[in-house]
Design a protein around this motif. Structure first.
Motif, PDB file in Angstrom:
ATOM      1  N   SER A 203       4.473   1.558   5.816  1.00 38.68           N
ATOM      2  CA  SER A 203       4.462   0.752   7.038  1.00 38.68           C
ATOM      3  C   SER A 203       5.874   0.569   7.589  1.00 38.68           C
ATOM      4  O   SER A 203       6.078   0.554   8.809  1.00 38.68           O
ATOM      5  CB  SER A 203       3.808  -0.606   6.776  1.00 38.68           C
ATOM      6  OG  SER A 203       4.543  -1.348   5.826  1.00 38.68           O
ATOM      7  N   LEU A 204       6.866   0.445   6.705  1.00 39.28           N
ATOM      8  CA  LEU A 204       8.245   0.312   7.169  1.00 39.28           C
ATOM      9  C   LEU A 204       8.740   1.609   7.791  1.00 39.28           C
ATOM     10  O   LEU A 204       9.372   1.597   8.852  1.00 39.28           O
ATOM     11  CB  LEU A 204       9.153  -0.093   6.003  1.00 39.28           C
ATOM     12  CG  LEU A 204       9.021  -1.527   5.491  1.00 39.28           C
ATOM     13  CD1 LEU A 204       9.889  -1.739   4.265  1.00 39.28           C
ATOM     14  CD2 LEU A 204       9.402  -2.520   6.576  1.00 39.28           C
ATOM     15  N   ALA A 205       8.470   2.742   7.121  1.00 42.48           N
ATOM     16  CA  ALA A 205       8.947   4.024   7.630  1.00 42.48           C
ATOM     17  C   ALA A 205       8.284   4.373   8.958  1.00 42.48           C
ATOM     18  O   ALA A 205       8.926   4.949   9.851  1.00 42.48           O
ATOM     19  CB  ALA A 205       8.677   5.128   6.611  1.00 42.48           C
ATOM     20  N   ALA A 206       6.998   4.025   9.110  1.00 39.70           N
ATOM     21  CA  ALA A 206       6.289   4.284  10.361  1.00 39.70           C
ATOM     22  C   ALA A 206       6.462   3.151  11.369  1.00 39.70           C
ATOM     23  O   ALA A 206       5.905   3.231  12.469  1.00 39.70           O
ATOM     24  CB  ALA A 206       4.799   4.492  10.082  1.00 39.70           C
ATOM     25  N   GLN A 207       7.210   2.114  10.995  1.00 39.34           N
ATOM     26  CA  GLN A 207       7.417   0.936  11.846  1.00 39.34           C
ATOM     27  C   GLN A 207       6.075   0.392  12.334  1.00 39.34           C
ATOM     28  O   GLN A 207       5.856   0.159  13.524  1.00 39.34           O
ATOM     29  CB  GLN A 207       8.329   1.284  13.018  1.00 39.34           C
ATOM     30  CG  GLN A 207       9.731   1.678  12.593  1.00 39.34           C
ATOM     31  CD  GLN A 207      10.659   1.945  13.751  1.00 39.34           C
ATOM     32  OE1 GLN A 207      10.453   1.439  14.844  1.00 39.34           O
ATOM     33  NE2 GLN A 207      11.683   2.742  13.520  1.00 39.34           N
ATOM     34  N   CYS A 208       5.178   0.220  11.388  1.00 35.78           N
ATOM     35  CA  CYS A 208       3.828  -0.272  11.679  1.00 35.78           C
ATOM     36  C   CYS A 208       3.645  -1.636  11.033  1.00 35.78           C
ATOM     37  O   CYS A 208       4.179  -1.902   9.943  1.00 35.78           O
ATOM     38  CB  CYS A 208       2.783   0.713  11.138  1.00 35.78           C
ATOM     39  SG  CYS A 208       1.068   0.175  11.296  1.00 35.78           S
ATOM     40  N   ASP A 209       2.907  -2.500  11.696  1.00 36.75           N
ATOM     41  CA  ASP A 209       2.601  -3.809  11.137  1.00 36.75           C
ATOM     42  C   ASP A 209       1.842  -3.642   9.824  1.00 36.75           C
ATOM     43  O   ASP A 209       0.856  -2.893   9.752  1.00 36.75           O
ATOM     44  CB  ASP A 209       1.756  -4.610  12.132  1.00 36.75           C
ATOM     45  CG  ASP A 209       1.414  -5.988  11.613  1.00 36.75           C
ATOM     46  OD1 ASP A 209       2.291  -6.859  11.627  1.00 36.75           O
ATOM     47  OD2 ASP A 209       0.251  -6.182  11.188  1.00 36.75           O
ATOM     48  N   LEU A 210       2.286  -4.315   8.765  1.00 37.03           N
ATOM     49  CA  LEU A 210       1.716  -4.117   7.439  1.00 37.03           C
ATOM     50  C   LEU A 210       0.241  -4.482   7.388  1.00 37.03           C
ATOM     51  O   LEU A 210      -0.583  -3.744   6.820  1.00 37.03           O
ATOM     52  CB  LEU A 210       2.504  -4.946   6.404  1.00 37.03           C
ATOM     53  CG  LEU A 210       1.973  -4.912   4.966  1.00 37.03           C
ATOM     54  CD1 LEU A 210       1.985  -3.498   4.415  1.00 37.03           C
ATOM     55  CD2 LEU A 210       2.794  -5.834   4.066  1.00 37.03           C
ATOM     56  N   PHE A 211      -0.130  -5.611   7.985  1.00 37.73           N
ATOM     57  CA  PHE A 211      -1.524  -6.033   7.951  1.00 37.73           C
ATOM     58  C   PHE A 211      -2.424  -5.025   8.661  1.00 37.73           C
ATOM     59  O   PHE A 211      -3.502  -4.681   8.168  1.00 37.73           O
ATOM     60  CB  PHE A 211      -1.665  -7.415   8.595  1.00 37.73           C
ATOM     61  CG  PHE A 211      -3.090  -7.878   8.715  1.00 37.73           C
ATOM     62  CD1 PHE A 211      -3.801  -8.309   7.605  1.00 37.73           C
ATOM     63  CD2 PHE A 211      -3.728  -7.856   9.947  1.00 37.73           C
ATOM     64  CE1 PHE A 211      -5.119  -8.722   7.720  1.00 37.73           C
ATOM     65  CE2 PHE A 211      -5.037  -8.272  10.069  1.00 37.73           C
ATOM     66  CZ  PHE A 211      -5.739  -8.707   8.951  1.00 37.73           C
ATOM     67  N   ARG A 212      -1.988  -4.530   9.809  1.00 43.27           N
ATOM     68  CA  ARG A 212      -2.803  -3.557  10.538  1.00 43.27           C
ATOM     69  C   ARG A 212      -2.881  -2.230   9.792  1.00 43.27           C
ATOM     70  O   ARG A 212      -3.898  -1.525   9.860  1.00 43.27           O
ATOM     71  CB  ARG A 212      -2.243  -3.358  11.948  1.00 43.27           C
ATOM     72  CG  ARG A 212      -2.340  -4.599  12.820  1.00 43.27           C
ATOM     73  CD  ARG A 212      -1.906  -4.310  14.245  1.00 43.27           C
ATOM     74  NE  ARG A 212      -2.819  -3.395  14.895  1.00 43.27           N
ATOM     75  CZ  ARG A 212      -3.924  -3.770  15.527  1.00 43.27           C
ATOM     76  NH1 ARG A 212      -4.253  -5.050  15.587  1.00 43.27           N
ATOM     77  NH2 ARG A 212      -4.691  -2.882  16.102  1.00 43.27           N
ATOM     78  N   HIS A 213      -1.838  -1.867   9.089  1.00 44.60           N
ATOM     79  CA  HIS A 213      -1.878  -0.641   8.280  1.00 44.60           C
ATOM     80  C   HIS A 213      -2.919  -0.754   7.172  1.00 44.60           C
ATOM     81  O   HIS A 213      -3.744   0.144   6.978  1.00 44.60           O
ATOM     82  CB  HIS A 213      -0.495  -0.370   7.687  1.00 44.60           C
ATOM     83  CG  HIS A 213      -0.482   0.699   6.638  1.00 44.60           C
ATOM     84  ND1 HIS A 213      -1.145   1.904   6.782  1.00 44.60           N
ATOM     85  CD2 HIS A 213       0.102   0.734   5.398  1.00 44.60           C
ATOM     86  CE1 HIS A 213      -0.962   2.639   5.695  1.00 44.60           C
ATOM     87  NE2 HIS A 213      -0.223   1.943   4.852  1.00 44.60           N
TER      88      HIS A 213
END
Length: 616
Positions: free
Chosen positions: A413-423
């Motif tokens: 999620s950090l590498a893709a800059q994605c919200d952790l909960f949504r991931h």
């Protein structure tokens, strides 16, 4: 891995693959195959693929949730399956320790392989979860289908033409720095990754063969591998590869962002003999200082994992000291059907990994608790033993995907800059489907001996394919239909925003391009066969057509009937007038009652009104 990253080799591979990315499908395929090629380490996989493919997939309209899923669901499964990776040494060490314990108890291993590496290789064909997960990813990408929350995330990004990653992008958009990225002037060459990987595979297998030779002339390559010392092969093979890789990078020189093998003798002479520091000369791709820094950086990356493993080993040792292993043994030996052990080990491993957030920690805890009781209750059956080992290894990967506190989940999620909960939320349905098929067509029937593991893998592929075509739906389609579960939920929630998204999806398909988020959809905007021709749309359209046709038919009948009544009235009046003329001519008499002019108009109007009322 860190040395290859600093040299620009890993970046060179992803850049070459990214050149084929022209659509969301080809972009995701590039990310998937890049993840498969960076099989040697899950952390490097997450960081490199996530950061390299992020701007490319953003420009193609792919959601951050989908990128995070591809990165996460490729990293651990491929690293746990490939015989040459950072996972192998740890997994083989745990297996070898349990084999040594079985031998120390005086039991004969029988047809079970005596080396940890041999058991590892035999267990690969029983690891249904990582195999099915990789297959599911590939199918979803090729068919451009999704289901569940991922479908909604993809549609909100592609339908509305967003190039910022969609709603799932992390609020903090600063780039995750690896701390070991190549310099801007370093050429990104793919061979600087491929050559070290080829050397690693060569050295490890060469040392496996050499350490596995016993002098028996009847031995073959497989016997060498099964009898090998995996510790020696992995340790010295990795060190030999690191040294050869360092030499490879030292003999390459960067001249105006190009690589040459010609050493800059003149530049060295001017700098060190004439002490002329004003002129620039080609420098090594990586100098000694950079090589040592990168090597140490790679060691520091696995330091947190070593802390978790140390604590997990301590927890496992304490459980053994208080008798937890004997408790498991009494449960398993006392009343558990041995054919269900592969399934039970898979489920227990999944639950512990989900709660713990560490697949390696889960393996370290469960191997001492389950393997010896499994060997005892199964009577040393190779299929059940390999299946149980595979259940622990694959269940820990599945739990790693389900857990919101897992290291690879957070890193993806950090590498893709994605919200952790949504991931986690968008990935969970896919994990649940793969876990279901892994049990129903894999561990359960294969453990019971209903068919071989090859048949189980084939059936898993078939059911995964059916899932994609029966449950998943195209991201952009003419009907805008969601998957059956979401369609059912939408029937009960009439005010859901998915209804508008459904119409916008059909409009996007009709236009061949994105639509505005607040745009109103008119029926004429969607051609025949579009949203109105979905299952519900066809019913509504048929009802509307039927009602419209019935109404127009009724109006026409009313008009025709009224015209016929008026004509009948005129004809009747004419016939009555003719009859009266004939009577007056024949008899010569006139009667006021027979004169039509004296017939009251009220009667005629009354009859006409009665006729209309009767028709109505």
């Amino acid at each position: 891995v860190a040395i290859m990253e600093r040299s620009g080799g890993i970046k060179g591979l992803t850049v070459q693959l990214a050149k084929i990315a022209r659509t969301p499908r080809t972009g995701l395929l590039a990310a998937f195959f890049s993840g498969c090629l960076i099989f040697f380490d899950d952390y490097a996989n997450c960081l490199v693929i996530g950061q390299t493919m992020l701007p490319i997939l953003d420009s193609l309209g792919v959601s951050r949730e989908k990128l995070a899923y591809v990165v996460d669901a490729t990293a651990a499964p491929i690293a746990s399956l490939v015989p040459v990776s950072s996972w192998v040494g740890f997994e083989v060490g745990l297996i070898q320790e349990e084999l040594d314990r079985i031998v120390a108890l005086g039991w004969d291993l029988g047809s079970i392989k005596a080396s940890g590496y041999g058991v590892f290789l035999e267990s690969i064909k029983y690891r249904y979860y990582p195999i099915f997960m990789l297959f599911l990813q590939l199918l979803l990408i090729i068919t451009a289908r999704d289901f569940g929350f991922m479908l909604t995330a993809e549609r909100k990004t592609q339908v509305y033409g967003r190039t910022d990653g969609g709603k799932g992008r992390a609020k903090a958009t600063e780039k995750l720095a690896s701390g070991n990225a190549p310099k801007e002037s370093t050429p990104a060459k793919m061979y600087n990754m491929l050559i070290p990987v080829a050397l690693l595979i060569f050295f490890i297998f060469y040392l496996l063969v050499q350490s596995g030779k016993t002098g028996d002339p009847d031995e073959g390559f497989q016997d060498y591998i099964m009898n090998s010392d995996s510790y020696v092969a992995l340790l010295f093979g990795t060190m030999a590869t690191a040294l050869c890789t360092a030499i490879l990078y030292l003999i390459q020189y960067v001249n105006e962002e190009k690589i040459t093998l010609i050493p800059p003798v003149g530049g060295w002479f001017n700098r060190y003999i004439r002490r002329d520091h004003s002129t620039e000369y080609p420098k090594a791709l990586m100098n000694i200082k950079e090589l040592v820094e990168s090597f140490l950086f790679g060691m520091t990356k696995i330091f947190p994992a070593l802390i978790v493993l140390t604590l997990a080993w301590a927890a496992g040792a304490m459980m053994g000291s208080v008798g937890t292993d004997r408790l498991f043994s009494s449960w398993i030996v006392g009343g558990v059907d041995p054919t269900t052990l592969p399934t039970l080990s898979f489920i227990i491993s999944l639950l512990i990994a989900t709660a713990l957030g560490s697949s390696w920690g889960t393996m370290a805890i469960l191997f001492p608790l389950i393997t010896i009781p499994t060997f005892e209750v199964s009577g040393g059956d190779p299929g059940i033993f390999y299946g149980t080992v595979a259940g622990i290894l694959s269940g820990s990967v599945a739990g790693d995907h389900m857990s919101p506190i897992s290291d690879t989940t957070v890193l993806s999620s950090l590498a893709a800059q994605c919200d952790l909960f949504r991931h986690v939320m968008t990935q969970a349905p896919y994990v649940g489907v793969v876990v279901l098929w892994s049990i129903l067509v894999g561990t359960l029937p294969v453990g019971r001996g209903n068919y071989s593991t090859g048949v189980g893998i084939f059936l898993g592929f078939v059911f995964t394919l059916l899932t994609v075509f029966l449950l998943a739906v195209p991201v952009i389609s003419s009907t805008g239909r969601f998957d059956p579960i979401q369609e059912l939920m939408m029937r009960f929630d009439k005010r859901s925003g998915l209804h508008l998204l459904k119409k916008h999806t059909a409009l996007c398909h009709a236009r061949g391009g994105p639509v505005s988020k607040g745009e109103e959809v008119r029926p004429e905007d969607i051609p025949e066969g579009g949203y109105r021709q979905s299952v519900l749309g066809r019913m509504q359209g048929a009802m509307r057509s039927s009602m419209t046709g019935r109404r127009s038919t009724t109006v026409q009948l009313n008009k025709n009937a009224l015209a016929a009544i008026e004509e009948e009235k005129v004809n009747a009046a004419g016939m009555e007038e003719d009859n009266l003329d004939e009577e007056s001519a024949g008899e010569g008499e006139s009667s006021s009652g027979g004169d039509p002019k004296n017939v009251p108009e009220a009667f005629v109007e009354e009859d006409a009104d009665a006729d209309k009322a009767d028709f109505a």
